[in-house]
Design an enzyme around this catalytic site. Structure first.
Site, PDB file in Angstrom:
ATOM      1  N   ASN A 171      33.859 -20.921  10.062  1.00  0.00           N
ATOM      2  CA  ASN A 171      32.572 -21.291  10.654  1.00  0.00           C
ATOM      3  C   ASN A 171      32.758 -22.401  11.670  1.00  0.00           C
ATOM      4  O   ASN A 171      33.648 -23.243  11.540  1.00  0.00           O
ATOM      5  CB  ASN A 171      31.571 -21.702   9.563  1.00  0.00           C
ATOM      6  CG  ASN A 171      31.570 -23.193   9.298  1.00  0.00           C
ATOM      7  OD1 ASN A 171      30.962 -23.976  10.031  1.00  0.00           O
ATOM      8  ND2 ASN A 171      32.269 -23.596   8.236  1.00  0.00           N
ATOM      9  N   PHE A 184      26.890 -28.681  12.236  1.00  0.00           N
ATOM     10  CA  PHE A 184      25.807 -29.483  11.640  1.00  0.00           C
ATOM     11  C   PHE A 184      24.425 -29.010  12.114  1.00  0.00           C
ATOM     12  O   PHE A 184      23.550 -29.825  12.425  1.00  0.00           O
ATOM     13  CB  PHE A 184      25.973 -30.974  11.961  1.00  0.00           C
ATOM     14  CG  PHE A 184      27.031 -31.695  11.186  1.00  0.00           C
ATOM     15  CD1 PHE A 184      27.744 -31.071  10.168  1.00  0.00           C
ATOM     16  CD2 PHE A 184      27.329 -33.022  11.471  1.00  0.00           C
ATOM     17  CE1 PHE A 184      28.717 -31.753   9.448  1.00  0.00           C
ATOM     18  CE2 PHE A 184      28.308 -33.723  10.763  1.00  0.00           C
ATOM     19  CZ  PHE A 184      28.998 -33.082   9.753  1.00  0.00           C
ATOM     20  N   SER A 225      34.043 -32.658   8.982  1.00  0.00           N
ATOM     21  CA  SER A 225      33.788 -31.360   9.594  1.00  0.00           C
ATOM     22  C   SER A 225      34.577 -31.267  10.891  1.00  0.00           C
ATOM     23  O   SER A 225      34.562 -32.198  11.699  1.00  0.00           O
ATOM     24  CB  SER A 225      32.300 -31.181   9.893  1.00  0.00           C
ATOM     25  OG  SER A 225      32.099 -30.026  10.712  1.00  0.00           O
ATOM     26  N   ASN A 242      33.820 -29.300  13.296  1.00  0.00           N
ATOM     27  CA  ASN A 242      32.961 -28.624  14.275  1.00  0.00           C
ATOM     28  C   ASN A 242      32.068 -29.543  15.092  1.00  0.00           C
ATOM     29  O   ASN A 242      31.271 -29.074  15.897  1.00  0.00           O
ATOM     30  CB  ASN A 242      32.119 -27.570  13.559  1.00  0.00           C
ATOM     31  CG  ASN A 242      32.977 -26.536  12.864  1.00  0.00           C
ATOM     32  OD1 ASN A 242      33.964 -26.072  13.425  1.00  0.00           O
ATOM     33  ND2 ASN A 242      32.628 -26.200  11.627  1.00  0.00           N
ATOM     34  N   THR A 243      32.162 -30.854  14.863  1.00  0.00           N
ATOM     35  CA  THR A 243      31.503 -31.848  15.713  1.00  0.00           C
ATOM     36  C   THR A 243      32.606 -32.640  16.393  1.00  0.00           C
ATOM     37  O   THR A 243      33.363 -33.346  15.713  1.00  0.00           O
ATOM     38  CB  THR A 243      30.611 -32.784  14.881  1.00  0.00           C
ATOM     39  OG1 THR A 243      29.551 -32.021  14.294  1.00  0.00           O
ATOM     40  CG2 THR A 243      30.005 -33.869  15.766  1.00  0.00           C
ATOM     41  N   LYS A 271      33.769 -37.648   1.997  1.00  0.00           N
ATOM     42  CA  LYS A 271      34.379 -36.314   2.074  1.00  0.00           C
ATOM     43  C   LYS A 271      35.398 -36.283   3.196  1.00  0.00           C
ATOM     44  O   LYS A 271      35.071 -36.557   4.357  1.00  0.00           O
ATOM     45  CB  LYS A 271      33.313 -35.248   2.300  1.00  0.00           C
ATOM     46  CG  LYS A 271      33.844 -33.814   2.193  1.00  0.00           C
ATOM     47  CD  LYS A 271      32.708 -32.810   2.126  1.00  0.00           C
ATOM     48  CE  LYS A 271      33.198 -31.400   1.873  1.00  0.00           C
ATOM     49  NZ  LYS A 271      32.085 -30.444   1.705  1.00  0.00           N
ATOM     50  N   ASN A 273      37.116 -30.756   2.913  1.00  0.00           N
ATOM     51  CA  ASN A 273      36.325 -29.918   3.810  1.00  0.00           C
ATOM     52  C   ASN A 273      37.161 -28.704   4.229  1.00  0.00           C
ATOM     53  O   ASN A 273      38.215 -28.430   3.649  1.00  0.00           O
ATOM     54  CB  ASN A 273      35.898 -30.756   5.028  1.00  0.00           C
ATOM     55  CG  ASN A 273      34.542 -30.339   5.567  1.00  0.00           C
ATOM     56  OD1 ASN A 273      34.281 -29.158   5.762  1.00  0.00           O
ATOM     57  ND2 ASN A 273      33.675 -31.302   5.819  1.00  0.00           N
TER      58      ASN A 273
END
Length: 365
Positions: A111, A115, A174, A176-177, A216, A245
């Site tokens: 994915n 966020f 994450s 993805n940011t 995390k 993560n």
């Protein structure tokens, strides 16, 4: 239910785009189309850490219920706790679609959602409506992609949800940011933990209710970074870690489709990597700091393996995509049976038994 889902329900859902299927599953839980599961209530599975009493050690990880729409429905599936989010102060749409990809042969998902969520206020209203409901519901907080002060975004999350969260998760891992994982560097982590925990203590003094805060981290960190995180964590009154993560690694995948997609990989292939990092961090932080183990859990066997590698609690998400809503109850039932079979009076007795065995392994490329 797991077998029925795999034979019928999965085939139907997998005809839809993954993100559309996810939305359908949320709606099904909201409307009661997914029945509650009669979960095993075994005292041997109770865990008490970070000031909280968990009925069992299995939780739903953040990322599924991003907007706090179905925490109580998740608890009714048999989970001992549910974690909502990741929530950012302002609503944001996330990255362009498509942004979720199934790797069916690997029981995995990639994915790059970024966020996507409706922001603090929408989740605050939903959580306020269930304020007096039983059950442990954690709030996973993050920063807006275009934020001028990302640390301030995390502080805002603490202040907004301190009366509603059972605990907080500070998500800096994450992939993805852009730039978010840079907060894992020691100097940045020092500032983040200092300000977040200061805010937690301020609101605790005002309200009389102290909420635990977990950090995390990613599974892609080298040993030197694990050393730095452990050292910095030891200097702050942090209540625990969540490991881990999603990963940027694509090592060992079998699927013919989607493996080259950008984003974080979750599911079965991440089990070994995340468990090695878990054990390495357990050695570094010692026996007293609580750790929640995440990554590749799809059975009682893998859940117990995480605990033996140093986790107090465990969480899953991706495996429910492949196994269906009955998975949590099935795992809890099988964990209870395993403890009875092996004469273990409480699941906590298993923690750390295999830490050395896992920690000595190299993190896969």
């Amino acid at each position: 239910m797991s077998g029925l889902f795999q034979s019928i329900g999965r085939k139907v859902l997998f005809t839809f785009d993954p993100e559309d299927a996810h939305g359908m599953s949320i709606k099904a839980l909201k409307t009661g189309l997914v029945p509650s599961c009669a979960s095993t209530k075994d005292p041997a599975l109770r865990v008490e850490i970070a000031g909280l009493k968990f009925p069992n050690p299995l939780g739903m990880a953040a990322g599924y219920d991003k907007n706090a729409e179905v925490p109580d429905a998740l608890l009714k599936l048999g989970f001992g706790f549910a974690e909502i989010g990741t929530l950012t102060p302002l609503a944001q749409s996330g990255n362009p679609k498509p942004r979720i990809f199934r790797l069916v042969e690997d029981n995995a998902v990639i994915n790059r959602l970024g966020f996507n969520n409706e922001g603090h206020e929408a989740a605050f209203q939903r959580l306020s409506s269930r304020k007096n409901h039983p059950g442990i519901v954690g709030v996973n907080i993050g920063a807006n992609k275009d934020s001028a002060d990302r640390v301030a975004d995390y502080v805002a999350g603490i202040r907004k949800f301190h009366t509603l969260a059972s605990y907080f998760t500070v998500n800096i891992s994450s992939p993805n940011t852009p730039g978010l994982r840079d907060l894992q560097a020691r100097d940045s982590l020092k500032e983040l933990l200092g300000k977040v925990l200061e805010a937690r203590d301020e609101v605790a003094a005002q309200s009389g209710a102290r909420r635990s805060v977990f950090l995390k981290i990613a599974p892609d960190l080298p040993d030197a970074s694990l050393d730095n995180i452990a050292a910095e964590v030891g200097l702050h009154p942090l209540d625990g870690l969540i490991i881990s993560n999603t990963t940027l690694s694509r090592t060992g995948l079998r699927s013919a489709k989607n493996t080259a997609e950008a984003g974080g990989l979750s599911g079965a292939p991440i089990f070994t990597r995340s468990t090695i990092v878990l054990a390495k961090m357990r050695q570094r932080v010692g026996p007293d700091l609580p750790i929640i183990g995440v990554g590749g859990i799809d059975s009682a066997k893998t859940a117990i393996a995480k605990i033996r590698a140093g986790a107090d609690l465990v969480q899953l998400y991706t495996s429910m995509i492949y196994r269906g809503p009955g998975l949590a109850a099935e795992i809890i039932k099988d964990m209870s049976a395993a403890l009875k079979r092996d004469g273990v009076s409480n699941i906590a007795e298993l923690r750390d038994r295999d830490v050395a065995e896992w920690a000595v392994k190299d993190i896969p490329a």
